[in-house]
Write a protein that holds these residues in place. Structure first.
Motif, PDB file in Angstrom:
ATOM      1  N   LEU A   1      -8.904 -37.376  33.726  1.00 35.60           N
ATOM      2  CA  LEU A   1      -7.792 -36.915  32.903  1.00 35.60           C
ATOM      3  C   LEU A   1      -6.808 -38.023  32.566  1.00 35.60           C
ATOM      4  O   LEU A   1      -5.769 -37.771  31.973  1.00 35.60           O
ATOM      5  CB  LEU A   1      -7.064 -35.768  33.606  1.00 35.60           C
ATOM      6  CG  LEU A   1      -7.882 -34.502  33.844  1.00 35.60           C
ATOM      7  CD1 LEU A   1      -7.014 -33.415  34.432  1.00 35.60           C
ATOM      8  CD2 LEU A   1      -8.516 -33.998  32.559  1.00 35.60           C
TER       9      LEU A   1
ATOM     10  N   LEU B   1      -0.906 -18.036  31.512  1.00 40.64           N
ATOM     11  CA  LEU B   1      -0.353 -19.195  30.817  1.00 40.64           C
ATOM     12  C   LEU B   1      -0.610 -19.175  29.311  1.00 40.64           C
ATOM     13  O   LEU B   1      -0.210 -20.081  28.616  1.00 40.64           O
ATOM     14  CB  LEU B   1      -0.930 -20.488  31.412  1.00 40.64           C
ATOM     15  CG  LEU B   1      -0.435 -20.847  32.809  1.00 40.64           C
ATOM     16  CD1 LEU B   1      -1.287 -21.922  33.429  1.00 40.64           C
ATOM     17  CD2 LEU B   1       1.010 -21.276  32.767  1.00 40.64           C
TER      18      LEU B   1
ATOM     19  N   LEU C   1      -5.215 -29.283  38.190  1.00 38.94           N
ATOM     20  CA  LEU C   1      -4.948 -28.240  37.199  1.00 38.94           C
ATOM     21  C   LEU C   1      -4.551 -26.936  37.892  1.00 38.94           C
ATOM     22  O   LEU C   1      -3.639 -26.242  37.460  1.00 38.94           O
ATOM     23  CB  LEU C   1      -6.174 -28.004  36.308  1.00 38.94           C
ATOM     24  CG  LEU C   1      -6.607 -29.148  35.402  1.00 38.94           C
ATOM     25  CD1 LEU C   1      -7.770 -28.720  34.546  1.00 38.94           C
ATOM     26  CD2 LEU C   1      -5.460 -29.613  34.527  1.00 38.94           C
ATOM     27  N   GLN C   2      -5.250 -26.626  39.007  1.00 40.69           N
ATOM     28  CA  GLN C   2      -4.920 -25.418  39.766  1.00 40.69           C
ATOM     29  C   GLN C   2      -3.510 -25.536  40.343  1.00 40.69           C
ATOM     30  O   GLN C   2      -2.730 -24.589  40.276  1.00 40.69           O
ATOM     31  CB  GLN C   2      -5.909 -25.219  40.924  1.00 40.69           C
ATOM     32  CG  GLN C   2      -7.337 -25.006  40.505  1.00 40.69           C
ATOM     33  CD  GLN C   2      -7.618 -23.571  40.113  1.00 40.69           C
ATOM     34  OE1 GLN C   2      -7.342 -23.177  38.985  1.00 40.69           O
ATOM     35  NE2 GLN C   2      -8.151 -22.795  41.024  1.00 40.69           N
TER      36      GLN C   2
ATOM     37  N   GLU D   1       0.839 -33.584  34.243  1.00 41.36           N
ATOM     38  CA  GLU D   1       0.119 -32.449  33.672  1.00 41.36           C
ATOM     39  C   GLU D   1       1.121 -31.446  33.078  1.00 41.36           C
ATOM     40  O   GLU D   1       0.909 -30.915  31.988  1.00 41.36           O
ATOM     41  CB  GLU D   1      -0.769 -31.787  34.737  1.00 41.36           C
ATOM     42  CG  GLU D   1      -1.564 -30.567  34.280  1.00 41.36           C
ATOM     43  CD  GLU D   1      -2.559 -30.845  33.156  1.00 41.36           C
ATOM     44  OE1 GLU D   1      -3.003 -31.988  33.009  1.00 41.36           O
ATOM     45  OE2 GLU D   1      -2.875 -29.885  32.413  1.00 41.36           O
TER      46      GLU D   1
ATOM     47  N   ASN E   1      -7.885 -28.407  42.759  1.00 36.81           N
ATOM     48  CA  ASN E   1      -7.620 -29.529  41.854  1.00 36.81           C
ATOM     49  C   ASN E   1      -6.213 -29.527  41.244  1.00 36.81           C
ATOM     50  O   ASN E   1      -5.461 -28.572  41.387  1.00 36.81           O
ATOM     51  CB  ASN E   1      -8.694 -29.583  40.764  1.00 36.81           C
ATOM     52  CG  ASN E   1      -8.809 -28.264  40.035  1.00 36.81           C
ATOM     53  OD1 ASN E   1      -7.835 -27.755  39.518  1.00 36.81           O
ATOM     54  ND2 ASN E   1     -10.005 -27.698  40.016  1.00 36.81           N
TER      55      ASN E   1
ATOM     56  N   SER F   1     -12.413 -36.646  45.375  1.00 35.58           N
ATOM     57  CA  SER F   1     -12.413 -35.720  44.237  1.00 35.58           C
ATOM     58  C   SER F   1     -11.159 -35.900  43.404  1.00 35.58           C
ATOM     59  O   SER F   1     -11.186 -35.837  42.180  1.00 35.58           O
ATOM     60  CB  SER F   1     -12.471 -34.274  44.714  1.00 35.58           C
ATOM     61  OG  SER F   1     -13.543 -34.094  45.564  1.00 35.58           O
TER      62      SER F   1
ATOM     63  N   HIS G   1     -15.391 -25.018  40.670  1.00 30.08           N
ATOM     64  CA  HIS G   1     -14.749 -23.890  41.339  1.00 30.08           C
ATOM     65  C   HIS G   1     -13.724 -23.201  40.458  1.00 30.08           C
ATOM     66  O   HIS G   1     -13.649 -21.982  40.421  1.00 30.08           O
ATOM     67  CB  HIS G   1     -14.074 -24.360  42.636  1.00 30.08           C
ATOM     68  CG  HIS G   1     -15.035 -24.526  43.755  1.00 30.08           C
ATOM     69  ND1 HIS G   1     -15.381 -25.761  44.240  1.00 30.08           N
ATOM     70  CD2 HIS G   1     -15.743 -23.623  44.459  1.00 30.08           C
ATOM     71  CE1 HIS G   1     -16.268 -25.602  45.205  1.00 30.08           C
ATOM     72  NE2 HIS G   1     -16.500 -24.327  45.358  1.00 30.08           N
ATOM     73  N   ARG G   2     -12.953 -24.021  39.758  1.00 26.92           N
ATOM     74  CA  ARG G   2     -11.935 -23.441  38.876  1.00 26.92           C
ATOM     75  C   ARG G   2     -12.584 -22.509  37.867  1.00 26.92           C
ATOM     76  O   ARG G   2     -12.124 -21.410  37.638  1.00 26.92           O
ATOM     77  CB  ARG G   2     -11.205 -24.581  38.165  1.00 26.92           C
ATOM     78  CG  ARG G   2     -10.148 -24.133  37.164  1.00 26.92           C
ATOM     79  CD  ARG G   2      -9.402 -25.339  36.643  1.00 26.92           C
ATOM     80  NE  ARG G   2      -8.573 -25.060  35.483  1.00 26.92           N
ATOM     81  CZ  ARG G   2      -7.317 -24.637  35.568  1.00 26.92           C
ATOM     82  NH1 ARG G   2      -6.782 -24.396  36.727  1.00 26.92           N
ATOM     83  NH2 ARG G   2      -6.602 -24.438  34.476  1.00 26.92           N
TER      84      ARG G   2
ATOM     85  N   ASP H   1      -1.065 -24.940  37.654  1.00 28.97           N
ATOM     86  CA  ASP H   1      -0.996 -23.518  37.315  1.00 28.97           C
ATOM     87  C   ASP H   1      -0.156 -22.764  38.341  1.00 28.97           C
ATOM     88  O   ASP H   1       0.670 -21.921  37.981  1.00 28.97           O
ATOM     89  CB  ASP H   1      -2.404 -22.903  37.260  1.00 28.97           C
ATOM     90  CG  ASP H   1      -3.175 -23.351  36.026  1.00 28.97           C
ATOM     91  OD1 ASP H   1      -2.615 -24.106  35.233  1.00 28.97           O
ATOM     92  OD2 ASP H   1      -4.339 -22.930  35.865  1.00 28.97           O
TER      93      ASP H   1
ATOM     94  N   GLU I   1     -10.847 -36.914  39.529  1.00 33.22           N
ATOM     95  CA  GLU I   1     -10.097 -36.105  38.573  1.00 33.22           C
ATOM     96  C   GLU I   1      -9.051 -36.942  37.838  1.00 33.22           C
ATOM     97  O   GLU I   1      -8.885 -36.814  36.625  1.00 33.22           O
ATOM     98  CB  GLU I   1      -9.432 -34.931  39.293  1.00 33.22           C
ATOM     99  CG  GLU I   1      -8.988 -33.858  38.334  1.00 33.22           C
ATOM    100  CD  GLU I   1      -8.199 -32.763  39.007  1.00 33.22           C
ATOM    101  OE1 GLU I   1      -7.968 -32.829  40.228  1.00 33.22           O
ATOM    102  OE2 GLU I   1      -7.807 -31.831  38.304  1.00 33.22           O
TER     103      GLU I   1
ATOM    104  N   TYR J   1     -13.203 -25.224  49.090  1.00 30.88           N
ATOM    105  CA  TYR J   1     -13.297 -25.990  47.852  1.00 30.88           C
ATOM    106  C   TYR J   1     -12.091 -26.894  47.623  1.00 30.88           C
ATOM    107  O   TYR J   1     -11.055 -26.758  48.252  1.00 30.88           O
ATOM    108  CB  TYR J   1     -13.516 -25.086  46.645  1.00 30.88           C
ATOM    109  CG  TYR J   1     -12.416 -24.097  46.355  1.00 30.88           C
ATOM    110  CD1 TYR J   1     -11.408 -24.417  45.465  1.00 30.88           C
ATOM    111  CD2 TYR J   1     -12.400 -22.837  46.952  1.00 30.88           C
ATOM    112  CE1 TYR J   1     -10.411 -23.521  45.180  1.00 30.88           C
ATOM    113  CE2 TYR J   1     -11.409 -21.929  46.669  1.00 30.88           C
ATOM    114  CZ  TYR J   1     -10.410 -22.283  45.781  1.00 30.88           C
ATOM    115  OH  TYR J   1      -9.422 -21.399  45.500  1.00 30.88           O
ATOM    116  N   TYR J   2     -12.286 -27.810  46.675  1.00 31.55           N
ATOM    117  CA  TYR J   2     -11.250 -28.762  46.287  1.00 31.55           C
ATOM    118  C   TYR J   2     -10.266 -28.072  45.356  1.00 31.55           C
ATOM    119  O   TYR J   2     -10.642 -27.589  44.298  1.00 31.55           O
ATOM    120  CB  TYR J   2     -11.919 -29.963  45.612  1.00 31.55           C
ATOM    121  CG  TYR J   2     -10.984 -30.832  44.800  1.00 31.55           C
ATOM    122  CD1 TYR J   2      -9.848 -31.373  45.389  1.00 31.55           C
ATOM    123  CD2 TYR J   2     -11.234 -31.110  43.469  1.00 31.55           C
ATOM    124  CE1 TYR J   2      -8.989 -32.157  44.661  1.00 31.55           C
ATOM    125  CE2 TYR J   2     -10.382 -31.899  42.733  1.00 31.55           C
ATOM    126  CZ  TYR J   2      -9.252 -32.415  43.330  1.00 31.55           C
ATOM    127  OH  TYR J   2      -8.402 -33.192  42.601  1.00 31.55           O
TER     128      TYR J   2
END
Lengths: 283, 294
Positions: A216, B121, A80-81, A112, A78, A208, B220-221, A84, A212, A75-76
């Protein structure tokens, strides 16, 4: 710098179920976090690491999907991941007084982080932000414009480059002001890190990533407009992706920021002009 | 309950210089935070809140761009932003622990919150999460042609003007789709329409539809967030929902993503308005409260 030598400098840290390669050097109270760009890895910073670690605790990481870190194949992963993971890593390493340096792809991650900081939803505080040759574009708003999106241009170029090593060797030189600024040894090392853990098969997720960034964009733009964290934009004057005008425009929209150009320098100031790069970070 | 009454019940909280409309009712220790669906508002819940308020402190807000909250031009209404707004609001109201109930559009926001919770978080404690009619499997989602057009960023702005639905047309559509007589009472639909139409809501409706793209990007997230969840997550599905069809739920159940899957029988997308009794009972059963409702 040989890739083996580079690997020995760092360690693998388990963050949110993924393994992340981290180099943590120097023992100052001030932390400098160096983040690399797209389709490359932490090894970009090998020239500046020894000098900078005299002034800072320097933390360099490979993002998930790059360098020695895990490369999830299905998977991509992203922005945000990625953010995190960064925040969790900084918490684990217990970093203080962070100066965040983002190059290319990690501009979006830096934005972000700033956005989360603006909304006061995170505990970690970034004291200062440095953006190096970003690939931010200001055409996200202008939907009527037909021309190819700068990110898409970049994407096409990168995908072509990653076809084979000979292509890569040829095309990577375009990113530098002087073709001989990067040695064959360095190109080889960068390529090995792209290939590591069959990373080349998963690297084609730029579409992707562009989607994204578009989704955003407003969110990040709002942050730029009300930013209070001191920011510095450093840009190689002869960058083929992020030219002078784009950089100037970026600094105009980015409140509380200063603009610093490095002459005769392309997309990778830390490889091409390491002394100037160190000077502009320290000052 | 008219829209005006509803407005007087709530208050406005300023977040990032934008006004967010919140209903904060009940003085019980447990808090139930509600994230409403698309493209309606907190008003959806007016029939069930008085009952729920006997057991919970209820916090329900209108997302930015919906209901009585501000509809700023400059915001593209990213689901990620909406999650930030919700979290900041709960912070401001001083909530320490919440149970989250979300519907449709709100479930995506809830899943973003869950993802961040899994990644350490969020300081707020989350006890449980109830997700209703969540469209997680997009390949099974039935998008009508008009939805597809609205989803497009370039065309969307024109399409939304062209299809100026108008109150009457919406009313007819609701009547056709819903056998339940209660929904046919005029004021429900009229109030919803007025809310959408206020502050140039119609102009913005296509930007709101952008969330479908986000669901693709963060599939996926958010699915991983459900898999890695350390708190109980319960998913409710309406069997005859025309938007989020039941096949999605079946696929989800076989994938072992959800720990519980409960059908709400014979109702459509808006069961909170159509059949509040059975709906509320379902939630209450899971709270282990044996009291008869209504």
């Amino acid at each position: 710098m040989e890739t083996k030598e580079w690997a020995q400098k760092g360690k693998m840290v388990s963050v949110l179920n993924t393994k992340v390669f981290v180099i943590d050097e120097g023992n100052s109270e001030e932390t400098l976090v160096l983040q690399h760009g797209y389709a490359t890895s932490s090894i970009d910073y090998y020239k500046v690491l020894p000098e900078l670690s005299k002034y800072y605790r320097v933390v360099i990481q490979d993002f998930v999907g790059f360098g020695f870190s895990d490369k999830p194949s299905n998977y991509y992963f992203n922005i945000l991941q990625q953010t995190d993971v960064c925040l969790e890593l900084w918490r684990i390493l217990d970093l203080k007084n962070i100066t965040l340096v983002g190059h290319n792809y990690s501009t979006q991650i830096a934005l972000e982080v700033l956005t989360r900081q603006r909304t006061k939803l995170i505990q970690i505080e970034v004291k200062k932000v440095v953006i190096l040759n970003s690939i931010i574009s200001f055409d996200h708003n202008n939907l009527d414009k037909v021309s190819l999106h700068p990110l898409e241009q970049f994407s096409n170029k990168i995908l072509l480059m990653l076809n084979s090593f000979s292509f890569y060797k040829m095309k990577i030189k375009d990113f530098f002001y002087e073709n001989n600024s990067i040695s064959d040894e360095e190109i080889k090392a960068k390529w090995i890190l792209i290939e590591h853990k069959s990373g080349r098969e998963i690297i084609d997720y730029l579409p992707s990533y562009i989607t994204e960034s578009k989704l955003l964009w407003r969110r990040w733009f709002n942050t730029l407009q009300v930013n209070t964290t001191p920011a510095k934009i450093i840009s190689g004057k002869n960058d083929i992706i992020f030219n002078e005008n784009e950089a100037t425009r970026f600094s105009e929209e980015f409140k509380n920021s200063t603009l610093h150009f490095i002459d005769n320098c392309g997309h990778y100031p830390m490889l091409e002009k390491p002394e100037d790069f160190i000077q502009s970070i320290i000052s | 309950m008219t829209a005006e009454n509803w407005k007087n019940k709530g208050k406005f909280v300023t977040i990032e210089n934008k006004k967010v409309f919140v209903i904060d009712e009940g003085d019980k220790p447990g808090t139930l935070a509600i994230l409403h669906g698309y493209p309606t508002s907190s008003y959806d819940y007016h029939r069930i809140i008085p009952e729920l308020a006997k057991y919970f402190r209820i916090v329900v807000h209108d997302h930015l761009g919906f209901g009585f909250s501000d509809k700023p031009d400059s915001l593209t209404y990213s689901l990620i932003d909406q999650a930030d707004i919700a979290l900041q609001l709960w912070n401001k109201l001083g909530l320490k622990s919440v149970t989250i109930l979300a519907h449709d559009y709100g479930t995506s926001i809830a899943k973003e919150i869950l993802a961040r919770k899994n990644h350490n978080l969020i300081p707020i404690r989350i006890n449980k999460m109830y997700l209703c009619s969540s469209s997680m499997r997009l390949e099974h989602l039935h998008l009508r042609n008009i939805d597809k057009l609205l989803k497009d960023r370039k065309l969307g702005r024109y399409i939304s003007r062209l299809t100026s639905y108008g109150y009457r047309k919406i009313k007819r559509k609701f009547k056709k789709d819903n056998i339940n007589y209660q929904i046919q009472k005029d004021y429900d639909i009229k109030d919803m329409w007025n809310q959408l139409n206020s502050t140039e809501g119609q102009k913005e409706v296509h930007f709101l539809s952008n969330f479908i793209n986000e669901r693709y990007t963060y599939w996926h997230r958010w699915t991983n967030a459900l898999k890695e969840a350390k708190i109980p997550v319960k998913i409710f599905w309406e069997k005859t929902d025309p938007v989020a069809i039941k096949e999605i739920a079946i696929v989800l159940a076989t994938e072992d993503v959800s720990k519980y899957l409960v059908w709400i029988e014979n109702v459509k997308h808006y069961s909170i308005i159509e059949t509040p009794n059975s709906w509320i009972k379902l939630v209450f059963d899971y709270q282990n409260i044996d009291k008869p409702v209504f």
